[in-house]
Write an enzyme that holds these catalytic residues in place. Sequence first.
Site, PDB file in Angstrom:
ATOM      1  N   ARG A   1      -6.775 -15.486 -16.739  1.00  0.00           N
ATOM      2  CA  ARG A   1      -6.151 -14.563 -15.776  1.00  0.00           C
ATOM      3  C   ARG A   1      -6.971 -13.283 -15.633  1.00  0.00           C
ATOM      4  NH1 ARG A   1      -1.417 -12.458 -13.583  1.00  0.00           N
ATOM      5  NH2 ARG A   1      -0.714 -10.437 -14.336  1.00  0.00           N
TER       6      ARG A   1
ATOM      7  N   TYR B   1     -21.378  -1.206  -3.229  1.00  0.00           N
ATOM      8  CA  TYR B   1     -21.545   0.020  -2.429  1.00  0.00           C
ATOM      9  C   TYR B   1     -22.525  -0.234  -1.281  1.00  0.00           C
ATOM     10  CZ  TYR B   1     -22.786   4.775  -1.097  1.00  0.00           C
ATOM     11  OH  TYR B   1     -23.026   5.911  -0.387  1.00  0.00           O
TER      12      TYR B   1
END
Length: 289
Positions: free
Chosen positions: A237, A282
């Site tokens: 998870r 970015y």
Amino acid sequence: MNDFINLYKENLIAKNKSNNTIEAYITDIVGYYNFLKENNIDPLENDYSVNCYVQAITETKSVKSIERCVIALRSYYRFLSDKNLVKEVPKFPKVDRNERRDIGPILTVEEVEKIINCIDISNIKGVRDRAVLEMLYGTGIKATEAISLTVDDVNLDLNFITCKDGRGLERIIPFGRAARNAIIEYLSQREKISKDEKMLFLNLNGKGLTRQGVWRIVKEYNEKASIKKIINLNTLRHSFAIHLLENGANPKIVQQLMGTHVMNYMDLYFDYVSKDKVNISYNNFHPRA
């Protein structure tokens, strides 16, 4: 178990514990037994049952509440041991008093693939096990959510599951090609186990798979793949979340996919995301990069 709890309560009263303390301890112990019953965990497997419970409540309780639960359960088991009602006091996991929770080791994408690829899918058990692991990693759901899925919760036309968390909050989670293929193959053979059971994941006796059963699957293939990391039921998870973030996923979307109870972990996830990945994200997404 009610008889044991009543004996323990009488012991607390005899020790002149405050009413608030007695109420808190008994509430924690009753909550512990309710958890074991809901997840079909044998209360006699002391170390396993205690670790499962503490791991589960770290998702929803504050550190102080977790500490109190551990203190209550340790006191309860010491009482049972003194009365020769259990063989030994289980080993309790340490609770980090730092509010920042430990998410444990994270698997790389290559390690996840190694685990799944080592499954022998020439039999129904292996087909089921692969479907379970692909679903855990492909959706980021908790083990308790996975074992609560029904066949009707899976939409293979649009590739999503409808999942409810422990508080009954519903969310829709998409899954990818690998999970879809594994589920299709599993469903094609599932009738060999049971034609009537509504739960999606079944044990080989035709009953719904338990949390303990999922743990055995995770542990078995982690060992077969010779992964040296000490993983737990939440490892796939957490790896799901971090792999999404490393590939530029919106943190808000990741949080929505995993449910609101993951908020406590988001800062820890960012600690795992490498600076190189951040720079790539970015450069890929900022309009003035």
